[in-house]
Scaffold this motif. Structure first.
Motif, PDB file in Angstrom:
ATOM      1  N   ASP A  99       0.811  -1.207   0.000  1.00 47.14           N
ATOM      2  CA  ASP A  99       0.000   0.000   0.000  1.00 47.14           C
ATOM      3  C   ASP A  99       0.854   1.271   0.000  1.00 47.14           C
ATOM      4  OD1 ASP A  99      -2.311  -1.420  -0.066  1.00 47.14           O
ATOM      5  OD2 ASP A  99      -2.624  -1.415   2.099  1.00 47.14           O
ATOM      6  N   TYR A 100       2.042   1.205   0.616  1.00 48.73           N
ATOM      7  CA  TYR A 100       2.833   2.432   0.665  1.00 48.73           C
ATOM      8  C   TYR A 100       3.352   2.833  -0.707  1.00 48.73           C
ATOM      9  CZ  TYR A 100       6.772  -0.845   1.494  1.00 48.73           C
ATOM     10  OH  TYR A 100       7.666  -1.869   1.437  1.00 48.73           O
ATOM     11  N   ARG A 137       0.466   9.968  -4.737  1.00 50.41           N
ATOM     12  CA  ARG A 137       0.983  11.280  -4.374  1.00 50.41           C
ATOM     13  C   ARG A 137       1.558  11.952  -5.611  1.00 50.41           C
ATOM     14  NH1 ARG A 137       5.493  10.230  -0.841  1.00 50.41           N
ATOM     15  NH2 ARG A 137       4.022   9.090   0.453  1.00 50.41           N
ATOM     16  N   ARG A 140     -11.007   2.728  -5.765  1.00 47.33           N
ATOM     17  CA  ARG A 140      -9.920   2.724  -6.753  1.00 47.33           C
ATOM     18  C   ARG A 140     -10.289   3.551  -7.981  1.00 47.33           C
ATOM     19  NH1 ARG A 140      -5.943  -1.124  -6.161  1.00 47.33           N
ATOM     20  NH2 ARG A 140      -5.640  -1.357  -8.400  1.00 47.33           N
ATOM     21  N   THR A 174      -9.787   7.268  -6.920  1.00 43.28           N
ATOM     22  CA  THR A 174      -8.381   7.674  -6.864  1.00 43.28           C
ATOM     23  C   THR A 174      -7.713   7.607  -8.235  1.00 43.28           C
ATOM     24  OG1 THR A 174      -7.740   5.427  -6.320  1.00 43.28           O
ATOM     25  CG2 THR A 174      -8.013   6.948  -4.485  1.00 43.28           C
ATOM     26  N   LEU A 205      -6.761   4.785  -9.729  1.00 46.64           N
ATOM     27  CA  LEU A 205      -5.936   3.585  -9.915  1.00 46.64           C
ATOM     28  C   LEU A 205      -6.585   2.645 -10.921  1.00 46.64           C
ATOM     29  CD1 LEU A 205      -4.845   2.846  -6.274  1.00 46.64           C
ATOM     30  CD2 LEU A 205      -3.332   3.273  -8.190  1.00 46.64           C
ATOM     31  N   LEU A 235      -4.298  15.480  -7.232  1.00 44.67           N
ATOM     32  CA  LEU A 235      -3.864  14.337  -6.424  1.00 44.67           C
ATOM     33  C   LEU A 235      -3.869  14.697  -4.942  1.00 44.67           C
ATOM     34  CD1 LEU A 235      -0.878  13.037  -8.567  1.00 44.67           C
ATOM     35  CD2 LEU A 235      -3.032  11.858  -8.182  1.00 44.67           C
ATOM     36  N   MET A 247      -5.881   9.009   0.914  1.00 48.15           N
ATOM     37  CA  MET A 247      -6.397   7.688   1.240  1.00 48.15           C
ATOM     38  C   MET A 247      -5.768   7.186   2.534  1.00 48.15           C
ATOM     39  SD  MET A 247      -7.215   4.833  -1.400  1.00 48.15           S
ATOM     40  CE  MET A 247      -7.777   3.209  -0.929  1.00 48.15           C
ATOM     41  N   TYR A 291      -5.409   3.485   4.641  1.00 48.44           N
ATOM     42  CA  TYR A 291      -5.543   2.080   4.279  1.00 48.44           C
ATOM     43  C   TYR A 291      -5.959   1.211   5.465  1.00 48.44           C
ATOM     44  CZ  TYR A 291      -3.200   3.438   0.005  1.00 48.44           C
ATOM     45  OH  TYR A 291      -2.885   4.045  -1.181  1.00 48.44           O
ATOM     46  N   MET A 339      -4.672  -1.941   6.257  1.00 50.00           N
ATOM     47  CA  MET A 339      -3.549  -2.552   6.952  1.00 50.00           C
ATOM     48  C   MET A 339      -2.456  -1.506   7.115  1.00 50.00           C
ATOM     49  SD  MET A 339      -4.725  -5.535   7.308  1.00 50.00           S
ATOM     50  CE  MET A 339      -3.288  -6.325   7.978  1.00 50.00           C
ATOM     51  N   THR A 353       1.175  -2.478   5.985  1.00 52.33           N
ATOM     52  CA  THR A 353       1.656  -2.392   4.611  1.00 52.33           C
ATOM     53  C   THR A 353       1.512  -0.985   4.061  1.00 52.33           C
ATOM     54  OG1 THR A 353      -0.494  -3.019   3.743  1.00 52.33           O
ATOM     55  CG2 THR A 353       1.067  -4.787   4.139  1.00 52.33           C
ATOM     56  N   ALA A 354       0.808  -0.126   4.763  1.00 52.86           N
ATOM     57  CA  ALA A 354       0.592   1.229   4.255  1.00 52.86           C
ATOM     58  C   ALA A 354       1.747   2.158   4.598  1.00 52.86           C
ATOM     59  CB  ALA A 354      -0.707   1.795   4.799  1.00 52.86           C
ATOM     60  N   LEU A 355       2.564   1.770   5.582  1.00 51.30           N
ATOM     61  CA  LEU A 355       3.723   2.585   5.936  1.00 51.30           C
ATOM     62  C   LEU A 355       4.980   1.850   5.516  1.00 51.30           C
ATOM     63  CD1 LEU A 355       2.767   3.635   9.584  1.00 51.30           C
ATOM     64  CD2 LEU A 355       2.263   4.819   7.462  1.00 51.30           C
ATOM     65  N   ASN A 356       5.896   2.581   4.883  1.00 49.27           N
ATOM     66  CA  ASN A 356       7.162   1.986   4.487  1.00 49.27           C
ATOM     67  C   ASN A 356       7.966   1.637   5.738  1.00 49.27           C
ATOM     68  OD1 ASN A 356       9.710   1.391   3.518  1.00 49.27           O
ATOM     69  ND2 ASN A 356       9.550   2.863   1.851  1.00 49.27           N
ATOM     70  N   PRO A 357       8.250   0.336   5.963  1.00 43.89           N
ATOM     71  CA  PRO A 357       8.883  -0.063   7.230  1.00 43.89           C
ATOM     72  C   PRO A 357      10.281   0.503   7.423  1.00 43.89           C
ATOM     73  CG  PRO A 357       8.736  -1.924   5.709  1.00 43.89           C
ATOM     74  CD  PRO A 357       7.948  -0.804   5.102  1.00 43.89           C
ATOM     75  N   PRO A 412       4.896  14.181   2.110  1.00 42.03           N
ATOM     76  CA  PRO A 412       3.855  14.959   1.438  1.00 42.03           C
ATOM     77  C   PRO A 412       3.950  16.456   1.745  1.00 42.03           C
ATOM     78  CG  PRO A 412       2.874  13.375   2.971  1.00 42.03           C
ATOM     79  CD  PRO A 412       4.319  13.088   2.912  1.00 42.03           C
ATOM     80  N   ARG A 467      -0.417  11.225   7.569  1.00 44.85           N
ATOM     81  CA  ARG A 467       0.143  11.334   6.228  1.00 44.85           C
ATOM     82  C   ARG A 467      -0.905  11.878   5.258  1.00 44.85           C
ATOM     83  NH1 ARG A 467       2.409   6.064   3.431  1.00 44.85           N
ATOM     84  NH2 ARG A 467       0.235   5.482   3.639  1.00 44.85           N
TER      85      ARG A 467
END
Lengths: 392, 547
Positions: free
Chosen positions: A278-279, A286, B319, B322, B324, B351, B356, B358, B360, B363-367, B378, B428
């Motif tokens: 998702d990221y 973005r 989707r 947005t 997609l 944009l 959005m 999410y 989960m 998975t929505a944040l870059n680890p 942003p 975010r």
């Protein structure tokens, strides 16, 4: 008693002892989890390990087992060196590095130490080597036996002996680190640059770009790599003098391209797993460009598998160079190279049965290759373990 | 009643970072023959660990350090592998949360079903297969004679869960452990599985431990409820007593979660231009249409909840908005302006306006990116702020989502709890200063207390910043608490839409009615009454198919 029967008897004896070991352990420690939860297989393993240790000790004390004794002594020496190095790392250095050393297994600290020693040898070869790599020393016999024992043909001035032309083996080993390892490192870096660039682009762009490159890579991978490299090197050896480019440069590019196909596969697979996150979708929405996606979002998440692959790939590249040199198309004489050294002295292995020290000459270079390969894999395993967060 | 399972002073430890850390700190548990005990608690409370310990089993890296587990007089902690092998599957059975992940995809269902009875010499393979068909019929699976010969992937999730319950029943065990068997299912599917499990447990007088985090579900299933919190028991009581009169503060707080509700806002000024307007959108994956002529409006400062079950097309609608998934027919308007169909053709400002959040947060944040940078990107990208200005803006945003800036700025996502991660996702989205935010199942992966905190935060931000939300969810309780308008979707079509008050008042569209009636309530008689009222054939998926 035939050997099969004696092995069977030994196994049965081990099985019985293992059962007793676990039973007595359980009885004496009552409810403690260690013996209570121990499966029979583990108990068997403990006893088998113990038996193997005793066997090793017996073999060590036998007169004839020279190589085994060397191996055990070497193993012990390396273990101690790794252990001392880890203690050193725990005391000296920044807070971060000390913390790293505190949780480090012995294998990893040994691996790091070995790599550091090799790197040191490669960088300062000109300073620490007693002779030049192609220097045929005047007045010294060829084929001096390693070990420096005059009684069997050694010479204390040349602790590792000399080769068939009377060049000092120690110096050639040290220079070999520079040539073989240095070239292998450069080649691996190039392979990763090519493979990762196209692999990540394929993962992000997908569609026709991915199709073209993936199929091209499939074709390249379908050809056995060593034979392919040999073929290309043969062609290059004709071109090199005509174009005035050293053959080594051709070798670097050829091996890098062949190995980059494997890197491409991995980078693409890892990339594909990351781009569905998702990221990445958030970054695309973005309005981020391709460069940001690849370098800021994908690359940091792909470093762990790529680093592990780098370690392995480095070993393979290194072995490929040694193989090509052994076959005569790699690093060209008089440059010292471990693969060439093994080939030149190979016939001495025949003396192993009655003169172990003579046979050691070709094994020195082979051992140098093996040691680095093992060390790199130790370090890679450790890094993988850390980054994947595996507990057992 | 005789005691079947007796756990005393059970302590379980798990190994992490080279030390043993407690997971369960001394819990007692008694279970009589034929009794159903509900184990509830939030994630990390040790419910599943307790459930497995009742079988004398611990996960890898865990161990029972103290206490006893006694099943029908047999000490399971010290039992040998042979003794356990004889018990497990035959007298104690286990039903896992995800049936899809627990069946072996390479074998037919019936072959997996008959494995345990033949292994334990309870029945021959033929007898067991006949018995399986009988069980399938009792569990109201369609085509009981035939369904067992399918492979797991050929059967729907709810049916697979019932097939797994049948499998657990195959040896007629004395005890079954149900580990969140309906959590991953839609409400209409869940109700069928619940009814089936309850019936079969009653039919065979089997004792059961029912593990869940959903109080309304446990109220239907259990005779007694035990509440766990971080490895400690909070309280245990009969179901009715526990629901009517919880003793401990923690239990009361669990019960109170469902109380958050926003007042209905005044009717919309229909002449105003909506912020987002979805106009006759039809969209397809490949050649198959998944959205059919969908239209709805989202006005400034309003929350539109899009409700539906999995596969209803609610995420696909998001989707399309947005960009997609560019719609095949129809278009999206933003503030009266038609947006380019694909996000690639939209400009930076378009944009920026639609963000959005999410489902989960993992998975929505870059680890690999710190919190400060995740929110800061942003800010830098859209507003062009750098250095001190950027830092200040990020700090403001962190304060808005109620996290302390100095503490969280340099952390990585892995150093946050689930609820905190979700807050970062919100920050975010806010960093872009949008007018409109899509919230895709933002609370469904969270514990109830944490989810309520997120809902309150979203409501607060809406009031402060006049944001519009499109709130995608399958949970009607969430809809009740946060929505202003509701859009009900089914099979890619809008079934019904209107204000929240309209939607929760009869008359309903039959599908809406079914959805509403399938949400378990905190009343222990709810399922019984519903079954009496509607009959077994008119609940859940069976009823959906009739429509």
């Amino acid at each position: 008693m035939s050997p099969i029967v004696s092995v069977l008897v030994a196994l049965i004896a081990i099985a019985v002892v293992a059962w007793l070991f676990r039973f007595l352990g359980q009885a004496s420690t009552s409810n403690a989890p260690f013996f209570r939860d121990m499966p029979y297989a583990s108990a068997f393993g403990y006893i088998l390990g113990g038996a193997a240790l005793m066997g090793g000790l017996w073999l060590y004390l036998q007169d004839g087992a020279v190589f085994f004794r060397w191996a055990v002594q070497g193993f012990a020496a390396f273990a101690v060196a790794g252990w001392l190095f880890r203690i050193f790392g725990r005391v000296v250095g920044t807070q971060g590095s000390r913390k790293l050393f505190r949780s480090m297994p012995l294998t990893a600290s040994f691996g790091i130490l070995t790599i550091l020693v090799y790197a040191f040898a490669a960088v300062f070869a000109g300073v620490i080597a007693p002779y030049g790599q192609d220097e045929i020393i005047q007045g010294v016999a060829a084929n001096i036996v390693p070990g420096g024992d005059p009684a069997i043909g050694g010479n204390p001035d040349f602790p590792l002996g000399t080769d068939q032309l009377g060049r000092d083996l120690l110096s050639r080993l040290i220079y070999g680190a520079q040539n073989t390892v240095g070239i292998a490192f450069a080649t691996t870096c190039l392979a990763f640059f090519i493979g990762c660039t196209f692999g990540f682009l394929s993962a992000v762009l997908q569609g026709w770009f991915d199709q073209i490159f993936s199929r091209a890579v499939d074709v390249l991978m379908a050809i056995p790599s060593l034979i392919f490299a040999l073929l290309l090197m043969t062609i290059a050896s004709v071109w090199a003098p005509q174009l005035g480019i050293p053959l080594t440069a051709f070798m670097v590019v050829i091996i890098a391209v062949i190995d980059s196909t494997r890197v491409y596969r991995l980078a693409r697979a890892v990339g594909y797993n990351i781009v569905v996150m998702d990221y990445i979708e958030a970054a695309k929405l973005r309005g981020e460009g391709l460069g940001y996606l690849i370098f800021k979002e994908i690359l940091p998440n792909a470093t762990a598998p790529l680093l592990a692959e780098f370690g392995l790939r480095f070993c393979f590249v290194f072995l490929t160079i040694a193989s090509l040199s052994f076959l005569g198309v790699g690093i060209q004489p008089p440059l010292a190279d471990w693969g060439t050294m093994v080939r030149d002295l190979a016939q001495f292995v025949n003396f192993a049965a009655f003169a172990p020290q003579v046979a050691a000459a070709p094994l020195l270079a082979a051992g140098a290759i093996a040691l680095l390969t093992v060390a790199v894999n130790f370090v890679v395993d450790w890094m993988l373990h850390r980054s994947s967060g595996l507990k057992s | 009643m005789s005691t079947l399972l007796k756990i005393r002073g059970l302590k379980i430890e798990g190994r992490s970072d080279e030390t043993w850390n407690p997971i369960i700190n001394g819990v007692d548990l008694d279970l009589a023959k034929g009794e159903v005990l509900g184990l509830i608690g939030e994630s990390g409370a040790g419910k599943s660990t307790m459930g497995l310990a009742a079988m004398g089993y611990t996960r890898d890296g865990c161990r029972i350090s103290e206490g006893s587990v006694e099943f029908d007089g047999i000490d399971l902690v010290n039992a040998s592998a042979d003794v356990k092998r004889d018990l497990l599957g035959k007298r104690i059975a286990y039903v896992a949360q995800s049936a899809a992940a627990s069946f072996n995809p390479a074998h037919k269902i019936i072959d997996q079903h008959t494995e345990a009875p033949t292994q334990h010499n309870v029945m021959s393979k033929g007898e067991s297969a006949d018995d399986a068909m009988d069980l399938y019929e009792r569990l109201r699976l369609p085509n009981p004679q035939e369904i067992g010969f399918r492979y797991p992937h050929q059967v729907s999730g709810g049916q697979l869960q019932r097939a797994m319950t049948a499998m657990a029943m195959s040896c007629r065990p004395d005890l079954i452990i149900f580990d969140e068997p309906t959590t991953a299912l839609d409400v209409t599917t869940q109700i069928e599985v619940l009814a089936a499990i309850r019936k079969i447990v009653e039919d065979f007088d089997t004792a059961a431990i029912y593990i869940t985090h959903d109080l309304a579900v446990v109220a239907q299933m259990a005779d007694r409820i035990k509440v766990l919190l971080r490895g400690d028991e909070v309280e245990t009581a009969e179901t009715r007593e526990m629901l009517a009169n919880p003793q401990e503060d923690y239990t009361k707080s669990l019960w109170a979660v469902r109380s958050f509700q926003r007042p209905q806002k005044p009717a919309i000024n229909t002449s105003a231009t909506p912020v987002v307007s979805v106009r006759n959108v039809t969209a397809a994956y490949g050649k198959i249409d998944v959205l059919h002529d969908v239209s709805f409006d989202i006005h400034a400062g309003r929350t539109v909840a899009v409700v539906g079950e999995s596969g209803s097309g609610k995420s696909t609608a998001a989707r399309c908005i947005t960009g997609l998934l560019p719609p095949r027919i129809g278009h999206i308007e933003f503030d009266g302006q038609t947006l380019p169909l694909s996000y690639k053709q939209r400009n930076k400002d378009q944009l920026r306006q639609a963000q959005m959040i999410y489902q989960m947060a993992d998975t929505a944040l870059n680890p690999r990116v710190s919190i400060g940078e995740t929110i800061g990107r942003p800010v830098q990208f859209y507003m062009g702020l750098t250095g001190k200005d950027k830092r200040k803006r990020v700090n403001d945003l962190l304060e808005q989502i109620e996290l302390e800036p100095t503490e969280y700025f340099n952390r990585l996502p892995s150093e946050l709890s689930g609820g905190q991660k979700q807050r970062i996702g919100i920050a975010r989205a806010l960093a872009a200063e949008p007018k409109f935010i899509i919230c895709d199942e933002v609370t469904s992966a969270l514990d109830q207390l944490v989810a309520e905190g997120i809902l309150r935060l979203l409501a607060k931000l809406q009031d402060e910043l006049n944001l519009s939300y499109m709130f995608i969810t399958h949970d009607l309780a969430t809809v009740k608490s946060i929505a202003d308008e509701v859009v009900v979707m089914k099979d890619g079509k809008v079934v019904e839409q209107g204000s929240k008050d309209q939607m929760f008042q009869p008359p309903h569209h039959p599908y809406t009615d079914l959805l509403l009636s399938s949400v378990p309530e905190m009343d222990p008689d709810w399922l019984t009454n519903l079954l009496d009222q509607r009959g077994v054939d008119n609940i859940g998926d069976a009823a959906v198919k009739k429509m």
